[in-house]
Scaffold this motif. Structure first.
Motif, mmCIF file in Angstrom:
data_model
loop_
_atom_site.group_PDB
_atom_site.id
_atom_site.type_symbol
_atom_site.label_atom_id
_atom_site.label_comp_id
_atom_site.label_asym_id
_atom_site.label_seq_id
_atom_site.Cartn_x
_atom_site.Cartn_y
_atom_site.Cartn_z
ATOM 1 N N ILE A 56 -33.958 -70.210 22.065
ATOM 2 C CA ILE A 56 -34.099 -68.832 22.801
ATOM 3 C C ILE A 56 -34.916 -69.302 23.442
ATOM 4 C CG2 ILE A 56 -33.244 -67.358 21.043
ATOM 5 C CD1 ILE A 56 -36.665 -66.211 20.737
ATOM 6 N N GLN A 57 -35.292 -68.723 24.721
ATOM 7 C CA GLN A 57 -36.378 -68.915 25.679
ATOM 8 C C GLN A 57 -37.708 -67.533 25.606
ATOM 9 O OE1 GLN A 57 -35.361 -68.996 30.149
ATOM 10 N NE2 GLN A 57 -37.187 -68.387 30.396
ATOM 11 N N VAL A 58 -38.690 -67.674 24.847
ATOM 12 C CA VAL A 58 -39.758 -66.565 25.525
ATOM 13 C C VAL A 58 -40.888 -67.468 26.390
ATOM 14 C CG1 VAL A 58 -41.352 -65.724 23.888
ATOM 15 C CG2 VAL A 58 -39.387 -66.067 22.187
ATOM 16 N N THR A 59 -41.373 -66.207 27.157
ATOM 17 C CA THR A 59 -41.867 -66.573 28.172
ATOM 18 C C THR A 59 -43.521 -65.771 27.806
ATOM 19 O OG1 THR A 59 -40.332 -66.277 29.960
ATOM 20 C CG2 THR A 59 -43.040 -66.092 30.559
ATOM 21 N N LEU A 60 -44.413 -66.621 27.704
ATOM 22 C CA LEU A 60 -46.073 -67.022 26.578
ATOM 23 C C LEU A 60 -46.637 -66.070 28.270
ATOM 24 C CD1 LEU A 60 -47.325 -66.100 24.141
ATOM 25 C CD2 LEU A 60 -48.002 -68.592 24.252
ATOM 26 N N THR A 61 -47.446 -65.280 28.666
ATOM 27 C CA THR A 61 -48.632 -65.341 29.336
ATOM 28 C C THR A 61 -49.707 -64.277 28.692
ATOM 29 O OG1 THR A 61 -48.866 -64.025 31.535
ATOM 30 C CG2 THR A 61 -47.662 -62.684 29.506
ATOM 31 N N TYR A 138 -43.746 -61.023 13.719
ATOM 32 C CA TYR A 138 -43.058 -60.474 14.788
ATOM 33 C C TYR A 138 -41.694 -61.575 15.596
ATOM 34 C CZ TYR A 138 -41.225 -58.378 19.090
ATOM 35 O OH TYR A 138 -40.619 -58.399 20.242
ATOM 36 N N ARG A 139 -40.712 -61.368 15.996
ATOM 37 C CA ARG A 139 -39.455 -62.122 15.967
ATOM 38 C C ARG A 139 -39.428 -62.193 17.133
ATOM 39 N NH1 ARG A 139 -40.322 -65.669 11.929
ATOM 40 N NH2 ARG A 139 -40.039 -64.325 9.900
ATOM 41 N N PRO A 140 -39.465 -63.045 18.554
ATOM 42 C CA PRO A 140 -39.397 -62.926 19.948
ATOM 43 C C PRO A 140 -37.530 -62.626 19.631
ATOM 44 C CG PRO A 140 -41.060 -64.134 19.509
ATOM 45 C CD PRO A 140 -40.646 -63.582 17.969
ATOM 46 N N GLN A 141 -37.220 -62.424 21.127
ATOM 47 C CA GLN A 141 -35.845 -61.995 21.040
ATOM 48 C C GLN A 141 -35.459 -62.785 22.365
ATOM 49 O OE1 GLN A 141 -33.647 -60.375 19.189
ATOM 50 N NE2 GLN A 141 -35.209 -59.819 18.329
ATOM 51 N N ASN A 142 -34.185 -63.424 22.737
ATOM 52 C CA ASN A 142 -34.411 -63.941 23.904
ATOM 53 C C ASN A 142 -34.018 -63.877 25.580
ATOM 54 O OD1 ASN A 142 -33.607 -67.051 25.680
ATOM 55 N ND2 ASN A 142 -31.313 -66.107 25.336
ATOM 56 N N GLY A 143 -35.393 -64.261 25.790
ATOM 57 C CA GLY A 143 -35.750 -63.414 27.347
ATOM 58 C C GLY A 143 -37.266 -63.116 27.421
ATOM 59 N N GLU A 144 -36.946 -63.239 26.423
ATOM 60 C CA GLU A 144 -39.089 -62.013 26.015
ATOM 61 C C GLU A 144 -39.741 -62.662 26.674
ATOM 62 O OE1 GLU A 144 -37.984 -58.560 22.788
ATOM 63 O OE2 GLU A 144 -39.599 -60.405 22.357
ATOM 64 N N THR A 145 -40.704 -60.916 27.394
ATOM 65 C CA THR A 145 -42.168 -61.965 27.644
ATOM 66 C C THR A 145 -43.226 -61.548 26.765
ATOM 67 O OG1 THR A 145 -41.525 -62.280 30.079
ATOM 68 C CG2 THR A 145 -43.687 -62.096 29.284
ATOM 69 N N ILE A 146 -43.839 -62.106 25.720
ATOM 70 C CA ILE A 146 -45.318 -61.506 25.238
ATOM 71 C C ILE A 146 -46.552 -61.931 25.931
ATOM 72 C CG2 ILE A 146 -46.224 -61.689 23.354
ATOM 73 C CD1 ILE A 146 -43.117 -61.316 23.230
ATOM 74 N N GLU A 147 -46.979 -60.704 26.239
ATOM 75 C CA GLU A 147 -48.786 -60.946 26.814
ATOM 76 C C GLU A 147 -49.373 -60.944 25.671
ATOM 77 O OE1 GLU A 147 -51.203 -58.606 29.701
ATOM 78 O OE2 GLU A 147 -48.997 -58.363 30.210
ATOM 79 N N LEU A 148 -50.457 -61.660 25.447
ATOM 80 C CA LEU A 148 -51.537 -62.271 24.698
ATOM 81 C C LEU A 148 -53.083 -61.154 25.823
ATOM 82 C CD1 LEU A 148 -51.321 -65.230 22.885
ATOM 83 C CD2 LEU A 148 -50.642 -62.989 22.910
#
Length: 153
Positions: A56-61, A138-148
């Motif tokens: 999967i691809q997760v965008t981390l910002t 937490y288990r991110p899903q494909n295409g999610e963007t997670i912001e810290l």
């Protein structure tokens, strides 16, 4: 049943075409001899187009640091957010620190920015949904963007 006729709900069609009366003591062997042998073939399993991808691809910002950190990270499906952070650290120069707590690892620093008194790193699923789980759960899903996001309280 009144009327003298048989209760047809208690009859089975036999192998030779005759009727056999169902009794409470009918065993599996009796049923098999009455109905014949059933051959089962293994089902063919074909992958569905709706199955989750293996990677999967997760965008981390991280908007709370300058320059803003934003990268797409590829991890195995089912990975935790902590796995995403570890992969980002390996691949993209991302840094973070944690402290062990009874409820799992607590994020103490991101990209060199350490939480101060009355601050914490909030985990957000874009566009603006706070996560109710920590980085290990937490288990991110494909295409999610997670912001810290560094938040003061």
């Amino acid at each position: 049943m009144e009327g003298g006729g048989p209760d047809w709900s208690q009859c089975l069609q036999g192998k030779e075409g005759g009727l056999a009366t169902r009794s409470p003591a009918l065993t599996l062997a009796d049923a098999s001899s009455l109905l014949g042998t059933v051959m089962l073939e293994p089902a063919m399993v074909t992958p569905s187009q709706t199955e989750a991808p293996e990677v999967i691809q997760v965008t981390l910002t991280v908007p709370s640091v300058l320059p803003r950190y934003t990268h797409s990270i590829h991890v195995p499906a089912g990975s935790s957010l902590e796995d995403v952070l570890k992969k980002a650290k390996e691949l993209r120069g991302f840094t973070y620190g944690t402290q062990a707590t009874l409820s799992g690892p607590y994020l103490t620093s991101v990209m060199g920015k350490v939480v101060g008194e009355r601050e914490f790193w909030q985990l957000i699923r874009a566009p603006d949904t706070p996560l109710l789980q920590g980085i290990a759960d937490y288990r991110p899903q494909n295409g999610e963007t997670i912001e810290l996001r560094l938040v003061a309280w």
